[in-house]
Scaffold this motif. Structure first.
Motif, short mmCIF file in Angstrom:
data_model
loop_
_atom_site.label_atom_id
_atom_site.label_comp_id
_atom_site.label_asym_id
_atom_site.label_seq_id
_atom_site.Cartn_x
_atom_site.Cartn_y
_atom_site.Cartn_z
N ILE A 188 31.56 23.45 -32.06
CA ILE A 188 31.46 23.17 -30.63
C ILE A 188 30.60 21.93 -30.39
CG2 ILE A 188 30.57 24.02 -28.43
CD1 ILE A 188 31.31 26.85 -29.38
N ALA A 189 29.46 21.86 -31.08
CA ALA A 189 28.55 20.73 -30.91
C ALA A 189 29.19 19.42 -31.33
CB ALA A 189 27.27 20.97 -31.71
N LYS A 190 29.95 19.43 -32.42
CA LYS A 190 30.62 18.23 -32.90
C LYS A 190 31.61 17.72 -31.87
CE LYS A 190 33.47 16.55 -36.75
NZ LYS A 190 34.15 16.94 -38.03
N ARG A 191 32.36 18.62 -31.27
CA ARG A 191 33.35 18.22 -30.28
C ARG A 191 32.68 17.70 -29.00
NH1 ARG A 191 38.64 22.19 -30.63
NH2 ARG A 191 39.52 21.13 -32.44
N ALA A 192 31.59 18.33 -28.62
CA ALA A 192 30.88 17.88 -27.42
C ALA A 192 30.38 16.45 -27.59
CB ALA A 192 29.72 18.82 -27.10
N LEU A 193 29.88 16.12 -28.78
CA LEU A 193 29.43 14.76 -29.04
C LEU A 193 30.60 13.77 -28.97
CD1 LEU A 193 26.91 15.34 -31.97
CD2 LEU A 193 26.37 14.66 -29.62
N SER A 216 23.82 20.51 -23.22
CA SER A 216 24.41 21.66 -23.90
C SER A 216 25.80 21.31 -24.38
CB SER A 216 24.49 22.85 -22.93
OG SER A 216 25.30 23.88 -23.49
N PRO A 217 26.19 21.72 -25.59
CA PRO A 217 27.56 21.48 -26.04
C PRO A 217 28.58 22.37 -25.32
CG PRO A 217 26.37 22.78 -27.66
CD PRO A 217 25.36 22.35 -26.62
N THR A 218 28.07 23.34 -24.55
CA THR A 218 28.97 24.25 -23.84
C THR A 218 29.90 23.49 -22.92
OG1 THR A 218 27.19 25.90 -23.83
CG2 THR A 218 29.05 26.28 -22.35
#
Length: 532
Positions: free
Chosen positions: A430-435, A456-458
Motif C-alpha cells: 500500500i505504501a509503495k503505491r501511495a508514493l 498516510s498511504p491509506t
C-alpha cells in the motif's frame, strides 16, 4: 495502448468531431450532401454532449448524447415511449455513433460503449436510444443494442431504431466481457472471491457454539493485528463505534480534549456534543499537523480527563502521530481514545496503551461494511445509565454476543483477516503505491494536501490547480473505468479528489489509472459535466 474517454471540451476536439462526422455520414453513409470544407456540423450541435475516445491527440470515436425533447427519433417514429417494449422514465438519445474504420472491431468501440453506459447510469438515464445504420446491426447487437419500431431513412441510408439499457448491455457480448470500474475508493472495499463466498454461505444462529467459536477466532485475529487486549464487535458502521466510544468517555467525568484537523475530527465533536460532554478542541487547518508542544502543554495543565482524536484524518490523508499522543497521555494519566477506522488494515496500528479505539470491517480489512469494532485495554463494566446498544460493558459481559448478530458478516471478516497474517507485506505494498500516486500526481500539476512526512498511504487527497475541476476529473476517471472519491460535500467544497490504494488492484490497472490521470490533467477545466 491506452485510450482516453472524455467529454469533448476543446476547440481542437470539436473540429475533429466535425471532420469525423463528415467522413462517416457523408462519405461513408450518404446521409448528407458533400461540401468543400469536409466538415459536418450536427444540427443539434449546441445541445449535444460529445463522449469521445482519443488515442494520443487523435479522435478515433464519438457519441453525441442529447436529452432535450423532442428527440430526432420522436420526429421519425412518433413518441419513442409508445414504441418501446418496456417502460422508461428518463431516456436519452444517442446520435452520431462513429468510429474510425481501423478501430471498429477493437477495444476502442467496446470502451466507448462502456463509457456511455457509465455516463448514463451516473446521469440517471434508464435507456439510451439510437438510430443504428443497418450496415452495422451485428456490431450494435454485440454491444447490447436491441431493435424496436420500423426502419427510418432511405434505401441508401437506412437506420434501425434501437435501445440500450443496463440489462441489455450486460446481456450482450460486450457486457459479458466488460469489467466493473476499478476501485480506488476509501470504501466500500473491493471484495475478494473467497470473502464473497463466505458472505453467501447459509447463515447460522448467533447463539450457537459454532458462532461463539467464530467470534473468538475473529477477536483473536483483530487483537493480534493491533496489540489491543480486547475488542467488541458491533452490528453497524463506524459511526456506531464512535458513539460507543463517546458513551464510555461520557462516564469518566471532567473535561476532554478533541483534536481536529479535518472533517472527521469535527465529527468527533458532534458525537461528544450529543452526549452533553464538556470538552475543548485543539484545531489546526485542514491538511495541517498538530503542534507537539501545544499538546504536551495542554495535557500537563491537568485540565483534561480524556483525549479523543483521529489516527488518519480521511478527509485530508494526514496521519496523526499516535505514538506521541500515547506518550503524552500516559505521562498525564489521561484516557486516550482514537478513531482508527481508516488505518486498521492499511498501516501498522499499535493500540497498546490506548484506552478505546474504533474500527470497521469495510475499509482497510477489505470485507463487507456492516461490522464495527471498539478495542479496549481495560475491563469494562456494564453501565445501566447508557443506552443498551451503546454500552460497551454489556457486550463484554455477554461474551461479545448480547444481541442478534450476522454469521455471514462475521464469516466474511474472518476470511478477509487471513490476508493479514503477512501484514507487513500488505502495508509495504500500500505504501509503495501511495508514493507512486504522489509522484505522478505532483508531476501532473496537482498538490497533495497531506505533507509528505505526515501522509498516510491509506488515501491521497489531490488539490486541483487553479481553474481545474475535481468533479470533472473524477467524472472522466469514472468514464475510463476508475472509481475515485470526489463527491462528498467536504471534497466538493474544496475542489479536492481522493485516490485510495487500500484495495487489491492489478499492477496493469494501477499503472493505467496513473496514465489516464496524467492524460487528463490538462483537460479538466471548467464546470462538472456528468449529470448536468
Amino acid at each position: 495502448m491506452t485510450y482516453l474517454y472524455k467529454i469533448a471540451d476543446t476547440s481542437a476536439e470539436f473540429e475533429q468531431i466535425h471532420a469525423l462526422n463528415y467522413r462517416t455520414f457523408v462519405e461513408e453513409i450518404p446521409q448528407h450532401e458533400r461540401n468543400d470544407s469536409h466538415r459536418l456540423v450536427d444540427k443539434f450541435h449546441d445541445e449535444n454532449t460529445y463522449l469521445i475516445c482519443k488515442k494520443d491527440d487523435q479522435l478515433i470515436g464519438m457519441i453525441a448524447i442529447r436529452s432535450k425533447r423532442p428527440f430526432s427519433l420522436d420526429g421519425k417514429i412518433g413518441s419513442v415511449e409508445n414504441q418501446l417494449p418496456m417502460q422508461v422514465d428518463n431516456p436519452v438519445e444517442i446520435r452520431l455513433l462513429a468510429i474510425e474504420p481501423d478501430y471498429r472491431n477493437g477495444r476502442a468501440f467496446l470502451g466507448l460503449t462502456q463509457a456511455l453506459v457509465q455516463y448514463c447510469l451516473k446521469a440517471g438515464y434508464d435507456a439510451a436510444l439510437i438510430s443504428g445504420t443497418v450496415r452495422e446491426q451485428k456490431l450494435y447487437r454485440q454491444l447490447g443494442f436491441q431493435p424496436f419500431a420500423q426502419l427510418t431513412g432511405t434505401a441508401d441510408a437506412a437506420f434501425q431504431p434501437m435501445y440500450l439499457t443496463k440489462a441489455t448491455f450486460e446481456a450482450g457480448i460486450a457486457g459479458r466481457i466488460s469489467k466493473p470500474p476499478v476501485n480506488f475508493l476509501p470504501g466500500p472495499a473491493t471484495i475478494a472471491d473467497e470473502v464473497r463466498e463466505a458472505m453467501m454461505a447459509t447463515p447460522f444462529s448467533h447463539r450457537s457454539s459454532a458462532y461463539a467459536g467464530l467470534l473468538k477466532r475473529v477477536k483473536n485475529r483483530l487483537t493480534a493485528l493491533t496489540g489491543a487486549k480486547d475488542v467488541q464487535l458491533l452490528q453497524g458502521t463506524g459511526t456506531l463505534a464512535n458513539d460507543v466510544v463517546a458513551a464510555q468517555l461520557s462516564t469518566i467525568g471532567g473535561k476532554g480534549l478533541i483534536l481536529v484537523n479535518g472533517e472527521f475530527g469535527s465529527r468527533l465533536t458532534d458525537h461528544a456534543n450529543r452526549f452533553g460532554m464538556a470538552f475543548d478542541t485543539m484545531e489546526t487547518e485542514w491538511g495541517g499537523t498538530f503542534d507537539d508542544k501545544e499538546i504536551e502543554e495542554a495535557l500537563r495543565s491537568g485540565k483534561y480527563s480524556w483525549v479523543w482524536t483521529i489516527h488518519c484524518e480521511t478527509s485530508t490523508g494526514v496521519l496523526n502521530d499516535l505514538d506521541l499522543l500515547k506518550k503524552y497521555c500516559s505521562q498525564a494519566e489521561t484516557v486516550l481514545a482514537v478513531d482508527c477506522i481508516s488505518t486498521i488494515g492499511t498501516v501498522p496500528v499499535d493500540l497498546t496503551a490506548i484506552d478505546y479505539a474504533s474500527g470497521v470491517s469495510g475499509k482497510g480489512l477489505l470485507s463487507y461494511s456492516g461490522l464495527s469494532f471498539v478495542f479496549h485495554n481495560g475491563e469494562v463494566a456494564k453501565n445501566d445509565a447508557l443506552p443498551r446498544y451503546l454500552d460497551l460493558g454489556t457486550y463484554a459481559e455477554a461474551g461479545g454476543i448480547p444481541y442478534t448478530q450476522s454469521s455471514n458478516l462475521l464469516s466474511a471478516l474472518e476470511v478477509a483477516l487471513r490476508k493479514f497474517e503477512q501484514s507487513e507485506e500488505v502495508y509495504a505494498h500500500i505504501a509503495k503505491r501511495a508514493l507512486r500516486v504522489r509522484a505522478v500526481a505532483e508531476q501532473a500539476g496537482f498538490i497533495i494536501v497531506a505533507p509528505h512526512q505526515a501522509a498516510s498511504p491509506t488515501i491521497s487527497t489531490l488539490c486541483m490547480p487553479e481553474g481545474f475541476s475535481a468533479v470533472r476529473l473524477g467524472d472522466y476517471l469514472f468514464l475510463n473505468g476508475f472509481n475515485v472519491h470526489y463527491e462528498s460535500v467536504y471534497l466538493r467544497e474544496r475542489n479536492w479528489l481522493q485516490i485510495s490504494c487500500m484495495n487489491d488492484i492489478a499492477d496493469k490497472e494501477f499503472e493505467r489509472m496513473l496514465q489516464v490521470l496524467r492524460s487528463l490533467a490538462p483537460a479538466c477545466l471548467a464546470q462538472p459535466i456528468l449529470g448536468k
